[in-house]
Design an enzyme around this catalytic site. Structure first.
Site, PDB file in Angstrom:
ATOM      1  N   GLY A  71       7.971   0.180   5.548  1.00  0.00           N
ATOM      2  CA  GLY A  71       8.400   1.241   6.474  1.00  0.00           C
ATOM      3  C   GLY A  71       8.150   2.634   5.926  1.00  0.00           C
ATOM      4  O   GLY A  71       8.261   2.874   4.729  1.00  0.00           O
ATOM      5  N   SER A 110       0.282   3.186  -2.366  1.00  0.00           N
ATOM      6  CA  SER A 110      -1.019   3.442  -1.736  1.00  0.00           C
ATOM      7  C   SER A 110      -2.050   3.909  -2.750  1.00  0.00           C
ATOM      8  O   SER A 110      -1.712   4.547  -3.763  1.00  0.00           O
ATOM      9  CB  SER A 110      -0.845   4.520  -0.661  1.00  0.00           C
ATOM     10  OG  SER A 110      -2.105   4.922  -0.162  1.00  0.00           O
ATOM     11  N   ASN A 111      -3.305   3.637  -2.423  1.00  0.00           N
ATOM     12  CA  ASN A 111      -4.410   4.175  -3.233  1.00  0.00           C
ATOM     13  C   ASN A 111      -4.393   5.708  -3.244  1.00  0.00           C
ATOM     14  O   ASN A 111      -5.022   6.316  -4.108  1.00  0.00           O
ATOM     15  CB  ASN A 111      -5.748   3.642  -2.710  1.00  0.00           C
ATOM     16  CG  ASN A 111      -6.127   4.225  -1.359  1.00  0.00           C
ATOM     17  OD1 ASN A 111      -6.780   5.262  -1.285  1.00  0.00           O
ATOM     18  ND2 ASN A 111      -5.736   3.582  -0.270  1.00  0.00           N
ATOM     19  N   TYR A 135       1.544  12.773   1.524  1.00  0.00           N
ATOM     20  CA  TYR A 135       1.748  11.324   1.657  1.00  0.00           C
ATOM     21  C   TYR A 135       1.569  10.638   0.292  1.00  0.00           C
ATOM     22  O   TYR A 135       2.422   9.845  -0.144  1.00  0.00           O
ATOM     23  CB  TYR A 135       0.752  10.785   2.696  1.00  0.00           C
ATOM     24  CG  TYR A 135       0.607   9.288   2.703  1.00  0.00           C
ATOM     25  CD1 TYR A 135       1.673   8.466   3.068  1.00  0.00           C
ATOM     26  CD2 TYR A 135      -0.602   8.682   2.344  1.00  0.00           C
ATOM     27  CE1 TYR A 135       1.521   7.077   3.066  1.00  0.00           C
ATOM     28  CE2 TYR A 135      -0.749   7.309   2.349  1.00  0.00           C
ATOM     29  CZ  TYR A 135       0.315   6.513   2.702  1.00  0.00           C
ATOM     30  OH  TYR A 135       0.176   5.147   2.695  1.00  0.00           O
ATOM     31  N   LYS A 139       4.316   8.600  -2.281  1.00  0.00           N
ATOM     32  CA  LYS A 139       4.150   7.266  -2.867  1.00  0.00           C
ATOM     33  C   LYS A 139       4.292   7.342  -4.393  1.00  0.00           C
ATOM     34  O   LYS A 139       4.797   6.406  -5.017  1.00  0.00           O
ATOM     35  CB  LYS A 139       2.792   6.677  -2.473  1.00  0.00           C
ATOM     36  CG  LYS A 139       2.655   6.392  -0.974  1.00  0.00           C
ATOM     37  CD  LYS A 139       3.604   5.304  -0.503  1.00  0.00           C
ATOM     38  CE  LYS A 139       3.372   4.912   0.935  1.00  0.00           C
ATOM     39  NZ  LYS A 139       4.264   3.869   1.418  1.00  0.00           N
ATOM     40  N   SER A 164      -6.949  -0.635   1.742  1.00  0.00           N
ATOM     41  CA  SER A 164      -7.028  -0.501   3.208  1.00  0.00           C
ATOM     42  C   SER A 164      -6.734  -1.866   3.815  1.00  0.00           C
ATOM     43  O   SER A 164      -7.596  -2.750   3.795  1.00  0.00           O
ATOM     44  CB  SER A 164      -8.426  -0.051   3.634  1.00  0.00           C
ATOM     45  OG  SER A 164      -8.791   1.140   2.976  1.00  0.00           O
ATOM     46  N   CYS A 165      -5.518  -2.014   4.352  1.00  0.00           N
ATOM     47  CA  CYS A 165      -5.114  -3.311   4.911  1.00  0.00           C
ATOM     48  C   CYS A 165      -5.215  -3.275   6.432  1.00  0.00           C
ATOM     49  O   CYS A 165      -4.316  -2.775   7.125  1.00  0.00           O
ATOM     50  CB  CYS A 165      -3.701  -3.657   4.456  1.00  0.00           C
ATOM     51  SG  CYS A 165      -3.207  -5.325   4.952  1.00  0.00           S
TER      52      CYS A 165
HETATM   53  P1  NAI Z   1       2.106   1.931  10.039  1.00  0.00           P
HETATM   54  O1  NAI Z   1       2.208   3.399  10.185  1.00  0.00           O
HETATM   55  O2  NAI Z   1       1.298   1.175  11.014  1.00  0.00           O
HETATM   56  O3  NAI Z   1       3.559   1.288   9.983  1.00  0.00           O
HETATM   57  C1  NAI Z   1       4.655   1.923   9.371  1.00  0.00           C
HETATM   58  C2  NAI Z   1       5.886   1.559  10.149  1.00  0.00           C
HETATM   59  O4  NAI Z   1       6.995   2.265   9.561  1.00  0.00           O
HETATM   60  C3  NAI Z   1       5.825   1.978  11.624  1.00  0.00           C
HETATM   61  O5  NAI Z   1       6.030   0.867  12.468  1.00  0.00           O
HETATM   62  C4  NAI Z   1       6.918   3.009  11.782  1.00  0.00           C
HETATM   63  O6  NAI Z   1       7.611   2.930  13.016  1.00  0.00           O
HETATM   64  C5  NAI Z   1       7.836   2.682  10.611  1.00  0.00           C
HETATM   65  N1  NAI Z   1       8.606   3.861  10.200  1.00  0.00           N
HETATM   66  C6  NAI Z   1       8.180   5.138  10.118  1.00  0.00           C
HETATM   67  N2  NAI Z   1       9.206   5.943   9.770  1.00  0.00           N
HETATM   68  C7  NAI Z   1      10.294   5.152   9.636  1.00  0.00           C
HETATM   69  C8  NAI Z   1      11.643   5.396   9.321  1.00  0.00           C
HETATM   70  N3  NAI Z   1      12.086   6.638   9.075  1.00  0.00           N
HETATM   71  N4  NAI Z   1      12.483   4.350   9.287  1.00  0.00           N
HETATM   72  C9  NAI Z   1      12.041   3.096   9.548  1.00  0.00           C
HETATM   73  N5  NAI Z   1      10.770   2.800   9.860  1.00  0.00           N
HETATM   74  C10 NAI Z   1       9.901   3.821   9.910  1.00  0.00           C
HETATM   75  O7  NAI Z   1       1.575   1.662   8.556  1.00  0.00           O
HETATM   76  P2  NAI Z   1       0.881   0.349   8.013  1.00  0.00           P
HETATM   77  O8  NAI Z   1      -0.576   0.556   8.048  1.00  0.00           O
HETATM   78  O9  NAI Z   1       1.471  -0.827   8.626  1.00  0.00           O
HETATM   79  O10 NAI Z   1       1.310   0.419   6.471  1.00  0.00           O
HETATM   80  C11 NAI Z   1       2.476  -0.219   6.018  1.00  0.00           C
HETATM   81  C12 NAI Z   1       2.855   0.381   4.676  1.00  0.00           C
HETATM   82  O11 NAI Z   1       1.791   0.189   3.759  1.00  0.00           O
HETATM   83  C13 NAI Z   1       3.115   1.883   4.720  1.00  0.00           C
HETATM   84  O12 NAI Z   1       4.166   2.168   3.823  1.00  0.00           O
HETATM   85  C14 NAI Z   1       1.839   2.489   4.218  1.00  0.00           C
HETATM   86  O13 NAI Z   1       2.063   3.731   3.602  1.00  0.00           O
HETATM   87  C15 NAI Z   1       1.373   1.431   3.227  1.00  0.00           C
HETATM   88  N6  NAI Z   1      -0.063   1.411   3.081  1.00  0.00           N
HETATM   89  C16 NAI Z   1      -0.843   0.934   4.108  1.00  0.00           C
HETATM   90  C17 NAI Z   1      -2.209   0.887   3.968  1.00  0.00           C
HETATM   91  C18 NAI Z   1      -3.081   0.317   5.021  1.00  0.00           C
HETATM   92  O14 NAI Z   1      -4.292   0.266   4.800  1.00  0.00           O
HETATM   93  N7  NAI Z   1      -2.573  -0.149   6.164  1.00  0.00           N
HETATM   94  C19 NAI Z   1      -2.863   1.399   2.747  1.00  0.00           C
HETATM   95  C20 NAI Z   1      -1.940   1.889   1.738  1.00  0.00           C
HETATM   96  C21 NAI Z   1      -0.602   1.872   1.913  1.00  0.00           C
HETATM   97  C1  15L Z   2      -3.269   4.409   3.411  1.00  0.00           C
HETATM   98  O1  15L Z   2      -2.431   4.638   2.543  1.00  0.00           O
HETATM   99  C2  15L Z   2      -2.938   4.487   4.852  1.00  0.00           C
HETATM  100  O2  15L Z   2      -1.619   4.068   5.102  1.00  0.00           O
HETATM  101  C3  15L Z   2      -3.891   3.706   5.731  1.00  0.00           C
HETATM  102  O3  15L Z   2      -3.705   4.127   7.062  1.00  0.00           O
HETATM  103  C4  15L Z   2      -5.340   3.917   5.301  1.00  0.00           C
HETATM  104  O4  15L Z   2      -5.712   5.202   5.550  1.00  0.00           O
HETATM  105  C5  15L Z   2      -5.496   3.573   3.835  1.00  0.00           C
HETATM  106  O5  15L Z   2      -4.554   4.229   3.019  1.00  0.00           O
HETATM  107  C6  15L Z   2      -6.880   3.894   3.280  1.00  0.00           C
HETATM  108  O6  15L Z   2      -6.970   4.626   2.299  1.00  0.00           O
HETATM  109  O7  15L Z   2      -7.855   3.374   3.820  1.00  0.00           O
END
Ligand code: NAI
Ligand code: 15L
Length: 270
Positions: A71, A110-111, A135, A139, A164-165
């Site tokens: 989250g 995160s990266n 951001y 982290k 990047s997931c």
């Molecule tokens: P996302 O933005 O799709 O999901 C994050 C979720 O957190 C959202 O559903 C949002 O409603 C919730 N959220 C935001 N503020 C909140 C709050 N104050 N209280 C409770 N929930 C809250 O992000 P994603 O892609 O699913 O990423 C998940 C985690 O992994 C994040 O922490 C992100 O920073 C980290 N991450 C993701 C990457 C990726 O490639 N998807 C890469 C690196 C890190």
């Molecule tokens: C992250 O930390 C972001 O949450 C995701 O949306 C992508 O941008 C990812 O890194 C990335 O570096 O590809």
């Protein structure tokens, strides 16, 4: 197998990708977010919770054996928004974990903690932070909190610097940073079951032909990424224009985040 796994940020991209892959990890899963996941069904436990609300986070962690902490705000944003979701939110999470007997935490870092390293640099967990955004700074803060709670209280956390997931890589950079949902879930399984976890820094990256991060220090976890972005390489080369060699997405590990402007709050009091 553990009894109860809590997923914060369950409605987001990663939560949605992994939600149906967790049956081998936990008997029951508690889903949480500020918004409802689209996949929610009546037999799932969903607790809406804003991570910046301390009392709500304390209730949320009751009876949880492990936490997949996704989250928060996941891209660059105003400092104030990041402060509430990612900084206050993480402090609340760790205080609630201390209150609830230290469930193991898989912390989605995160990266972008190391975004300002160049793409020809090979990093391990000892690389000093070079965050590329507020951001990324948030982290770095989360990682510092995890270390502090480990050394002070023994709270175990897997600090996972996700690349990047997404279902598939979206561009040339992501051929190096892609982390498949299956590899993430396999890592989560080891994190919650290995006898001694500690507080390792793990790069969340698949077994891509090209990558920039060394996970050899965490071989004791018994996890090795299996998927490889190479299977998507032809499609990327055919459909996504190759960026200029001086473009941030070609130069830095953090890609476009390194060039992102400071996001101004519309309310100037922030
Ligand atoms: P996302 O933005 O799709 O999901 C994050 C979720 O957190 C959202 O559903 C949002 O409603 C919730 N959220 C935001 N503020 C909140 C709050 N104050 N209280 C409770 N929930 C809250 O992000 P994603 O892609 O699913 O990423 C998940 C985690 O992994 C994040 O922490 C992100 O920073 C980290 N991450 C993701 C990457 C990726 O490639 N998807 C890469 C690196 C890190
Ligand atoms: C992250 O930390 C972001 O949450 C995701 O949306 C992508 O941008 C990812 O890194 C990335 O570096 O590809």
């Amino acid at each position: 197998m553990i009894n109860k796994l809590l997923i914060t940020g369950a409605a987001g991209g990663v939560g949605t990708l992994v939600h149906d892959k967790l049956t081998s990890i936990a008997k029951t899963v508690r889903y949480s977010d500020i918004k409802e996941p689209t996949y929610l069904s009546a037999d799932m436990e969903f607790i809406p919770c804003d991570l910046s609300n301390k009392a709500a986070v304390f209730s949320l962690l009751k009876d949880c054996d492990a936490i997949l902490h996704l989250g928060g705000i996941s891209t660059e944003n105003t400092f104030d928004n990041i402060l509430q979701a990612n900084i206050v939110g993480v402090q609340n999470l760790y205080e609630a974990a201390r209150h609830h007997n230290y469930p193991r935490i898989f912390l989605a870092s995160s990266n972008h903690v190391v975004g300002f390293y160049k793409q020809d640099e090979w990093l391990d967990s000892n690389a000093p932070h070079r965050p590329d955004s507020w951001y990324g700074v948030s982290k770095s803060f989360a990682e510092a909190v995890a270390h502090m709670y480990y050394h002070k209280f023994g709270q175990e956390t897997a600090i996972v610097r996700i690349g990047s997931c997404f279902p598939t890589p979206k561009d040339h950079r992501m051929l190096a940073t892609w982390f498949s949902a299956d590899d993430l879930v396999a890592l989560l399984k080891q994190v919650v079951t290995v006898p001694k976890l500690g507080c390792p820094i793990i790069y969340g990256v698949s077994n891509n032909d090209c990558k920039w991060w060394d996970n050899s220090p965490i071989s004791y976890l018994g996890w090795q990424a299996k998927d490889n972005s190479q299977v998507f390489a032809n499609e990327i080369y055919q459909t996504v224009p190759m960026p200029d060699k001086n473009d941030p997405t070609s130069v830095y590990q953090g890609g476009s985040f390194t060039a992102a402007p400071i996001v101004e709050a519309t309310d100037k009091s922030n």
